[in-house]
Design a protein around this motif. Structure first.
Motif, PDB file in Angstrom:
ATOM      1  N   PHE A   1       0.849  -1.208   0.000  1.00 17.77           N
ATOM      2  CA  PHE A   1       0.000   0.000   0.000  1.00 17.77           C
ATOM      3  C   PHE A   1       0.881   1.253   0.000  1.00 17.77           C
TER       4      PHE A   1
ATOM      5  N   ASP B   1      -0.367   1.630  -3.343  1.00 15.05           N
ATOM      6  CA  ASP B   1      -1.774   1.681  -2.935  1.00 15.05           C
ATOM      7  C   ASP B   1      -2.613   0.521  -3.479  1.00 15.05           C
ATOM      8  N   VAL B   2      -1.959  -0.580  -3.787  1.00 17.50           N
ATOM      9  CA  VAL B   2      -2.673  -1.766  -4.235  1.00 17.50           C
ATOM     10  C   VAL B   2      -1.820  -2.950  -3.783  1.00 17.50           C
TER      11      VAL B   2
ATOM     12  N   ARG C   1      -0.870  -6.732  -4.873  1.00 16.76           N
ATOM     13  CA  ARG C   1      -0.958  -7.744  -5.935  1.00 16.76           C
ATOM     14  C   ARG C   1      -0.330  -9.051  -5.456  1.00 16.76           C
TER      15      ARG C   1
ATOM     16  N   LYS D   1      -8.381  -3.271  -1.911  1.00 17.76           N
ATOM     17  CA  LYS D   1      -7.194  -2.930  -2.711  1.00 17.76           C
ATOM     18  C   LYS D   1      -6.360  -4.162  -3.041  1.00 17.76           C
ATOM     19  N   TRP D   2      -6.974  -5.334  -2.948  1.00 19.81           N
ATOM     20  CA  TRP D   2      -6.249  -6.570  -3.289  1.00 19.81           C
ATOM     21  C   TRP D   2      -6.548  -6.977  -4.723  1.00 19.81           C
ATOM     22  N   GLU D   3      -5.512  -7.412  -5.439  1.00 17.71           N
ATOM     23  CA  GLU D   3      -5.676  -8.033  -6.754  1.00 17.71           C
ATOM     24  C   GLU D   3      -5.090  -9.437  -6.663  1.00 17.71           C
TER      25      GLU D   3
END
Ligand code: 6PG
Length: 265
Positions: A33, A37-38, A40, A72-74
């Motif tokens: 983050f 800010d994501v 993966r 914010k999870w991929e």
């Protein structure tokens, strides 16, 4: 030589391994983050999704560092079988049933990237399509040499395979493609796709989860023999060094003399 991998060994999966795995995953989430800010992440199948769910769906202790923010999870698959997403052999189905479907409705849901069911006739097409998804997310292949996952959560097979990278398989020598097709997997089903070894080794963090007495022989090999260092899991250890952490129980590390760590927490 770089710094060695971290080997954690816990007496209990539920009471010790899962809370430590939670802290490890959330540290990786919080670092990601700050970076972009994501978060993966790519995950494997096998027994891992169940342990992951134990870690992630436990109640928070209320501290800001212990907050799971799935919005914010991929989530990608480190390997997948070339079967429909509702098929018994599908890793996506497993991950959905063991983890995703158990995320409470009032919590944000992660964005998940399954394989394209329209490509299943040809494993190479499945792999190419999946690679395109990664290219879209991780920027064009011209600008990044390999996708940089924030975290990979992987299993270790009793033969030392990880993802769908099997011992002595020619796919281990692939240096260009991000996602590979395999048509002769020794573990059924034979048609699968997998992240390549360079992609695995490039991740910011790599966590293996290996539990149960069925893993002790292969762990001894991986951590203590030259032959084991050339198994797929051993190659990840060798290529990624201190970025790698193993979450094991004492049954799996029985007889392994490689120095172990007590806890992440
Ligand atoms: C698969 C899995 C595979 C798995 C290992 C360990 O699709 O077959 O992704 O790589 O992670 O075989 O499985 P266990 O944790 O069940 O031993």
């Amino acid at each position: 030589m770089g710094r060695p991998v971290n080997l954690y060994s816990f007496a209990s999966v539920d009471n010790e391994l899962a809370p430590n795995l939670r802290k490890y995953i959330l540290d990786a989430q919080n670092e990601a983050f700050k970076r972009h800010d994501v978060f993966r992440i790519a995950v494997s199948g096998g027994s891992l999704p169940k342990t992951m769910a134990k870690a992630l769906l436990a109640p928070s202790n209320g501290s800001p560092e212990d907050k799971v923010d799935f919005s914010k999870w991929e989530v990608f698959y480190a390997d997948e079988r070339c079967v429909p997403l509702t098929h018994e052999d599908s890793n996506h189905k497993l991950v959905k049933e063991e983890w995703l479907d158990k995320i409470p409705q009032d919590m944000a849901q992660p964005k998940v990237f399954p394989i394209d069911e329209g490509t299943l006739e040809d494993a190479q097409e499945t792999a190419d399509e999946y690679e395109k998804k990664l290219v879209n997310v991780f920027a064009s292949r011209d600008s990044v040499k390999v996708p940089l996952f924030d975290l990979l959560l992987l299993g270790c097979g009793p033969d030392g395979h990880t993802c769908s990278l099997f011992p002595d398989h020619p796919l281990l020598r692939e240096t260009e493609a991000w996602v590979l097709a395999i048509n002769d997997s020794p573990k059924p089903p034979p048609k699968r796709i997998t992240l390549s070894l360079p992609v695995v080794q490039a991740a910011a963090k790599i966590g293996f989860v290996a539990t149960g007495g069925g893993k002790k022989d292969v762990l001894k090999q991986i951590f203590e023999t030259e032959e084991g260092r050339n198994l797929p899991c051993g190659l990840v250890n060798g290529g990624a060094g201190e970025k790698v952490s193993w979450f094991c129980d004492t049954a799996a590390t029985d007889g392994v003399s490689f120095p172990r760590r007590g806890s992440v927490i």
